[in-house]
Write a protein that holds these residues in place. Sequence first.
Motif, PDB file in Angstrom:
ATOM      1  N   ASN A  88     -22.509 -62.729 -33.087  1.00 46.92           N
ATOM      2  CA  ASN A  88     -23.230 -61.655 -33.991  1.00 46.92           C
ATOM      3  C   ASN A  88     -22.933 -60.450 -33.819  1.00 46.92           C
ATOM      4  O   ASN A  88     -22.588 -59.687 -34.818  1.00 46.92           O
ATOM      5  CB  ASN A  88     -24.499 -62.307 -34.137  1.00 46.92           C
ATOM      6  N   ARG A  89     -22.823 -60.017 -32.569  1.00 46.51           N
ATOM      7  CA  ARG A  89     -22.638 -58.723 -32.221  1.00 46.51           C
ATOM      8  C   ARG A  89     -21.121 -58.359 -32.754  1.00 46.51           C
ATOM      9  O   ARG A  89     -20.887 -57.211 -33.446  1.00 46.51           O
ATOM     10  CB  ARG A  89     -22.605 -58.386 -30.812  1.00 46.51           C
ATOM     11  N   THR A 109     -19.311 -59.727 -35.170  1.00 46.67           N
ATOM     12  CA  THR A 109     -19.444 -59.759 -36.680  1.00 46.67           C
ATOM     13  C   THR A 109     -20.089 -58.449 -37.264  1.00 46.67           C
ATOM     14  O   THR A 109     -19.521 -57.818 -38.268  1.00 46.67           O
ATOM     15  CB  THR A 109     -20.073 -60.912 -37.437  1.00 46.67           C
ATOM     16  N   VAL A 110     -21.216 -58.166 -36.437  1.00 45.24           N
ATOM     17  CA  VAL A 110     -21.786 -56.951 -37.335  1.00 45.24           C
ATOM     18  C   VAL A 110     -20.949 -55.597 -37.036  1.00 45.24           C
ATOM     19  O   VAL A 110     -20.920 -54.578 -37.824  1.00 45.24           O
ATOM     20  CB  VAL A 110     -23.362 -56.864 -36.358  1.00 45.24           C
ATOM     21  N   GLU A 151     -18.020 -55.637 -39.687  1.00 47.46           N
ATOM     22  CA  GLU A 151     -18.788 -55.342 -40.800  1.00 47.46           C
ATOM     23  C   GLU A 151     -18.863 -53.837 -40.931  1.00 47.46           C
ATOM     24  O   GLU A 151     -18.545 -53.247 -41.991  1.00 47.46           O
ATOM     25  CB  GLU A 151     -19.759 -56.160 -41.206  1.00 47.46           C
ATOM     26  N   HIS A 152     -19.439 -53.379 -40.049  1.00 46.79           N
ATOM     27  CA  HIS A 152     -19.780 -51.868 -39.960  1.00 46.79           C
ATOM     28  C   HIS A 152     -18.671 -50.909 -40.161  1.00 46.79           C
ATOM     29  O   HIS A 152     -18.676 -50.018 -40.706  1.00 46.79           O
ATOM     30  CB  HIS A 152     -20.762 -51.679 -38.537  1.00 46.79           C
ATOM     31  N   GLU A 198     -18.221 -61.836 -46.401  1.00 45.74           N
ATOM     32  CA  GLU A 198     -18.906 -60.856 -45.675  1.00 45.74           C
ATOM     33  C   GLU A 198     -18.005 -59.752 -45.670  1.00 45.74           C
ATOM     34  O   GLU A 198     -18.319 -58.471 -46.070  1.00 45.74           O
ATOM     35  CB  GLU A 198     -19.351 -61.119 -44.268  1.00 45.74           C
ATOM     36  N   TYR A 221     -28.777 -64.932 -41.976  1.00 41.99           N
ATOM     37  CA  TYR A 221     -27.571 -63.724 -42.182  1.00 41.99           C
ATOM     38  C   TYR A 221     -28.429 -62.414 -41.647  1.00 41.99           C
ATOM     39  O   TYR A 221     -29.403 -62.132 -41.742  1.00 41.99           O
ATOM     40  CB  TYR A 221     -27.515 -63.587 -43.565  1.00 41.99           C
ATOM     41  N   ASN A 222     -27.276 -61.581 -41.016  1.00 41.97           N
ATOM     42  CA  ASN A 222     -27.696 -60.503 -40.331  1.00 41.97           C
ATOM     43  C   ASN A 222     -28.122 -59.421 -41.528  1.00 41.97           C
ATOM     44  O   ASN A 222     -27.661 -59.236 -42.519  1.00 41.97           O
ATOM     45  CB  ASN A 222     -26.489 -59.937 -39.618  1.00 41.97           C
ATOM     46  N   PRO A 230     -27.455 -55.790 -41.852  1.00 41.90           N
ATOM     47  CA  PRO A 230     -26.539 -54.875 -42.388  1.00 41.90           C
ATOM     48  C   PRO A 230     -25.646 -55.585 -43.494  1.00 41.90           C
ATOM     49  O   PRO A 230     -25.497 -55.071 -44.594  1.00 41.90           O
ATOM     50  CB  PRO A 230     -25.640 -54.554 -41.427  1.00 41.90           C
ATOM     51  N   ALA A 231     -25.228 -56.700 -43.246  1.00 43.25           N
ATOM     52  CA  ALA A 231     -24.643 -57.696 -44.358  1.00 43.25           C
ATOM     53  C   ALA A 231     -25.337 -57.848 -45.410  1.00 43.25           C
ATOM     54  O   ALA A 231     -24.851 -57.859 -46.717  1.00 43.25           O
ATOM     55  CB  ALA A 231     -23.911 -58.902 -43.694  1.00 43.25           C
TER      56      ALA A 231
END
Length: 263
Positions: free
Chosen positions: A87-88, A90-91, A94-95, A118, A145-146, A148-149
């Motif tokens: 997850n780190r 992917t975030v 995306e960022h 995403e 789902y996180n 930010p996304a």
Amino acid sequence: MAGVEDWLYLVKEGEIATVVFNRPEKRNALNHAMWVRLSELMRECEADRAIKVVIFRGVDATAFAAGADISEFLTLRATKEGAMQYNRATVAAEHAIHHLSKPTIAMVQGYCVGGGCEIAVACDFRFADPTAKFGITPAKLGHVYNLPATKTLVDLVGPAKAKDILFTGRLLDAEEALRIGLVDRIVPAEDLERETWAYARMIARNAQFSVRGSKYVIGRILDGVTEETEDIRQLVLDSYETEDYQEGVRAFLEKRRPNFTWS
């Protein structure tokens, strides 16, 4: 043996860079290494002054990216610690896409699901052909789902449509995606690449300080800023001191196309 640099690579053509997802045998499914690589490529695009627009695409017409590599659910993502590591990545990716100073366009053909969606949502624009199918599917896998996304999705389509997409996990065809604002335009498959690049070149011809400044200000508005802040005020003032502003004024008065040079 193919590795991450084969699965995900960058092509530079003048002022336009293209990020290519290249695992067609898996519909360009994304694994942890690809998410890490994606952040690296965004740093490269940010640092390269020659690049003015970044396009994301699948290597062929079958898929943009069809979500996560399922094999990692049984390995890396089988534990909470491994899932956090995934997850780190992917975030962070995306960022990096969402906050890239340069405009981004997702050129979508075929499946654009899960992590693929995403990535597309993190871009500034999404152009699709009629075969495109969109979906975000944590409800079918049992995870959440996180933030930010999720925020980016809500900013794009609104809370009710975001709930529909996330609660059901269903696939949306290109026409429905266009109706709800998930897609900006649908283009016949044979014209999609040409029209996407033409739009990118139109952006690249304009004053880049203005383009990136506008992207920054819009981002700040989406973050909740409603009054002019010192950084935005300074950005506006700085634009009047660029050579491109002087060139833009001269070109307007001389009734010709400006020759902007800032990058």
